[in-house]
Design a protein around this motif. Structure first.
Motif, PDB file in Angstrom:
ATOM      1  N   PHE A 328       0.876  -1.181   0.000  1.00 16.53           N
ATOM      2  CA  PHE A 328       0.000   0.000   0.000  1.00 16.53           C
ATOM      3  C   PHE A 328       0.908   1.224   0.000  1.00 16.53           C
ATOM      4  N   ALA A 329       1.305   1.621  -1.208  1.00 18.59           N
ATOM      5  CA  ALA A 329       2.309   2.670  -1.340  1.00 18.59           C
ATOM      6  C   ALA A 329       1.856   3.975  -0.708  1.00 18.59           C
ATOM      7  N   ASP A 330       0.599   4.330  -0.880  1.00 14.73           N
ATOM      8  CA  ASP A 330       0.112   5.616  -0.367  1.00 14.73           C
ATOM      9  C   ASP A 330       0.125   5.672   1.151  1.00 14.73           C
ATOM     10  N   ASP A 331       0.056   4.494   1.794  1.00 17.87           N
ATOM     11  CA  ASP A 331       0.024   4.441   3.258  1.00 17.87           C
ATOM     12  C   ASP A 331       1.331   3.934   3.856  1.00 17.87           C
ATOM     13  N   ASP A 332       2.349   3.692   3.010  1.00 15.36           N
ATOM     14  CA  ASP A 332       3.649   3.180   3.462  1.00 15.36           C
ATOM     15  C   ASP A 332       3.475   1.875   4.250  1.00 15.36           C
ATOM     16  N   LEU A 333       2.639   0.985   3.708  1.00 13.73           N
ATOM     17  CA  LEU A 333       2.347  -0.275   4.395  1.00 13.73           C
ATOM     18  C   LEU A 333       2.707  -1.462   3.529  1.00 13.73           C
ATOM     19  N   VAL A 334       3.229  -2.502   4.193  1.00 18.63           N
ATOM     20  CA  VAL A 334       3.370  -3.834   3.607  1.00 18.63           C
ATOM     21  C   VAL A 334       2.612  -4.786   4.525  1.00 18.63           C
ATOM     22  N   LEU A 335       1.532  -5.361   4.011  1.00 14.81           N
ATOM     23  CA  LEU A 335       0.677  -6.222   4.834  1.00 14.81           C
ATOM     24  C   LEU A 335       0.777  -7.664   4.367  1.00 14.81           C
ATOM     25  N   HIS A 336       0.934  -8.556   5.340  1.00 15.47           N
ATOM     26  CA  HIS A 336       1.003  -9.984   5.062  1.00 15.47           C
ATOM     27  C   HIS A 336      -0.324 -10.634   5.446  1.00 15.47           C
ATOM     28  N   GLY A 337      -0.893 -11.387   4.530  1.00 16.39           N
ATOM     29  CA  GLY A 337      -2.192 -12.005   4.785  1.00 16.39           C
ATOM     30  C   GLY A 337      -2.429 -13.195   3.873  1.00 16.39           C
ATOM     31  N   GLY A 338      -3.693 -13.464   3.561  1.00 17.41           N
ATOM     32  CA  GLY A 338      -4.021 -14.685   2.837  1.00 17.41           C
ATOM     33  C   GLY A 338      -4.980 -14.511   1.679  1.00 17.41           C
ATOM     34  N   ASN A 339      -4.855 -13.415   0.920  1.00 15.48           N
ATOM     35  CA  ASN A 339      -5.757 -13.211  -0.217  1.00 15.48           C
ATOM     36  C   ASN A 339      -5.576 -14.251  -1.324  1.00 15.48           C
ATOM     37  N   PHE A 340      -4.509 -15.029  -1.238  1.00 18.75           N
ATOM     38  CA  PHE A 340      -4.269 -16.072  -2.235  1.00 18.75           C
ATOM     39  C   PHE A 340      -5.123 -17.322  -1.999  1.00 18.75           C
ATOM     40  N   PHE A 341      -5.859 -17.357  -0.912  1.00 20.55           N
ATOM     41  CA  PHE A 341      -6.613 -18.561  -0.545  1.00 20.55           C
ATOM     42  C   PHE A 341      -7.902 -18.593  -1.360  1.00 20.55           C
ATOM     43  N   GLY A 342      -8.016 -19.555  -2.259  1.00 23.96           N
ATOM     44  CA  GLY A 342      -9.068 -19.525  -3.274  1.00 23.96           C
ATOM     45  C   GLY A 342     -10.363 -20.222  -2.906  1.00 23.96           C
ATOM     46  N   GLN A 343     -10.831 -20.054  -1.677  1.00 23.19           N
ATOM     47  CA  GLN A 343     -12.023 -20.789  -1.250  1.00 23.19           C
ATOM     48  C   GLN A 343     -13.284 -20.352  -1.979  1.00 23.19           C
TER      49      GLN A 343
END
Length: 522
Positions: A328-343
């Motif tokens: 999130f360049a505008d917020d200077d954030l790098v977030l780790h999560g699980g959006n790759f989970f294709g349920q």
């Protein structure tokens, strides 16, 4: 602002090589901004999964940014473990479109050079060889997407303009390109998303919508051959059970049948009962039809609801960013999560598969009734007009339709509930969405074969009855079929006719004149 959203129909056309993918200025700016932010974060030696750390259970290890290219290459290498026959070229192109659509949202950090090269591959129709099996869809479609990344790096095999498989490096030489060197977050941004599942699901969505519309036209012709009661299509029936799909089917069938002289017309004021004794007249025609006709709005309407729900899930997924980590360049954030989970796609694909199987069953039951001389109201057995017995007509084709439905039923076990932990129990739940999407795609192929058999049978029936009173929709369908297959006068092999017609039915451009009949009715 152009958000770059692409319809399912546009994605299908790009996957079929009939349309180019063009990026908007907003998308190009978003890619550049995200990549610059990533490079800055790497210079600051921030902990970013898969960029400055190892992968999966090895994420506790730190990796020097100077080893970036080797880290990304090794990710691709260890994931290139796919097996089985290759995915079809259209499925791989759809996967590439889905991956590009996700990366250009500007939250993945992929190098703009990678984006340009992916777009160029689609433009020249360069498609990597991607084994169909080997992904659980949990951390995205790691395995199939890794085979794409490998080909971009000049390894593996590719097909250029639909040709035979050749080494990727040879294709690069023919095109005057240098293979890419994946650095930064390029490889993990490529592989860590649901794009194989999403791409196949996008094609399934449009193919299922088309199959339902064609099945609606076949139902109308079937009803006309049996002099069915138009009353069952009355929209007021759907208003009292207002599922969207059922209401849509009532609307289509009622509108398309308005000019039919072959159906038993609806009479707002029924005829009074004649004077008669109380005993039942055993041989009077039934005032209502068999369920394959009378319940068509309910049966196919329920299928339409499932088809539309699946399509909406595919649309949302194709507008999503599905890799990890997210920038999130505008917020200077790098977030780790699980959006790759294709349920979501896994559930939707299994749900669609059930509806497709049921649609094939409905078609097979219509074929069975219309070829049965005890039920088809005067038509010859198996639609054979000459020397019945010496010739068998569509008897074999009807058996093939039954076999196809039986096989489809054997493939009905949901994939989305088959979770098996893997990856040292890091991926302790997995959705298996790609398996579900591939299975639905296989079901669609067989469904179109059943519909092709039904179309051949029904059109033959219309010609045998010399039905000039058919609706415009049914006459259009008959003309369309006859451009691809001749009438069956004497027995002949039908395999080629079925295959040719099934292929045409599945083609969005070849069936445009037929589906337009329904689209015009809204």
């Amino acid at each position: 602002m152009d958000d770059g959203r692409r319809s399912l129909e546009e994605i299908e056309q790009i996957a079929l090589g009939r349309r180019s993918l063009t990026l908007s200025e907003d998308e190009e700016r978003a890619v550049t901004r995200a990549h610059a932010f990533l490079c800055e974060a790497i210079d600051q030696r921030r902990r970013i999964y898969g960029v400055t750390t190892g992968y999966g259970p090895l994420a506790t290890t730190n990796v020097d940014p100077k080893q970036s290219a080797l880290l990304q290459q090794n990710l691709v290498y260890h994931l290139c473990s796919g097996v089985g026959e290759p995915l079809s070229l259209r499925h791989v192109r759809a996967m590439m479109v889905a991956r590009l659509t996700s990366l250009v949202r500007g939250h993945s950090g992929a190098n703009p050079v990678l984006i340009d090269r992916l777009q160029a591959w689609l433009d020249v129709d360069l498609v990597p060889e991607v084994p169909a099996r080997g992904t659980v869809g949990a951390s995205g479609d790691l395995t199939p997407l890794a085979h794409l990344a490998r080909a971009l790096s000049g390894e593996g095999r590719v097909s250029l303009r639909g040709g035979r498989w050749i080494p990727s490096r040879e294709a690069h030489q023919q095109l005057g390109w240098k293979p890419l060197v994946l650095r930064g977050k390029d490889a993990i941004a490529l592989v860590n998303g649901t794009s194989a599942t999403a791409g196949i699901a996008a094609l399934n969505a449009t193919a299922a919508q088309r199959a339902l519309k064609l099945s609606t036209l076949l139902v109308l012709l079937y009803a006309e051959l049996l002099a069915g009661h138009r009353e069952a299509f009355h929209p007021a029936i759907g208003e009292l059970r207002p599922h969207p799909g059922q209401r849509q089917l009532h609307h289509w069938l009622w509108s398309l049948s308005a000019d039919s002289g072959a159906l038993t017309p609806w009479q707002p004021t029924p005829e009074p009962l004649p004077d008669m004794p109380d005993n039942i007249e055993q041989h009077r025609p039934l005032p209502q039809d068999a369920y394959t006709l009378r319940c068509a709005p309910q049966a196919l309407g329920a299928v339409w609801d499932v088809v539309e729900q699946h399509a909406q899930t595919a649309r949302i997924e194709l507008e999503a960013v599905t890799d990890n980590p997210l920038l999130f360049a505008d917020d200077d954030l790098v977030l780790h999560g699980g959006n790759f989970f294709g349920q979501q796609l896994a559930f939707a694909s299994d749900y669609l598969n059930n509806a497709l199987i049921q649609m094939a069953l409905y078609s097979e039951r219509r074929i069975a009734r219309i070829t049965d001389p005890a039920k088809n109201k005067g038509l010859p057995a198996f639609m054979q007009p000459l020397d019945t017995g010496l010739h068998s007509g569509f008897m074999g084709a009807q058996v093939s339709a039954t076999a196809l439905v039986a096989e489809l039923r054997s493939q009905a076990m949901p994939a989305s509930i088959q979770s098996i932990p893997t990856n040292a129990d890091n991926q302790d739940i997995v959705p298996l969405g790609t398996i579900a999407a591939r299975r639905a795609s296989n079901s669609l192929e067989q469904l179109y074969q059943v519909l092709a058999i039904e179309a051949l049978v029904l059109v033959q029936g219309a010609e045998l009855k010399n039905m000039s009173s058919l609706s415009l929709a049914s006459r259009s369908l008959c003309t369309w079929v006859r451009e691809l297959a001749a009438p069956l006068e004497q027995d002949r092999p039908l395999a080629e006719d079925i295959a040719r017609l099934a292929q045409a039915l599945a083609d969005p451009d070849k069936t445009a004149s037929l589906t337009a009949l329904l689209d015009a009715e809204g």
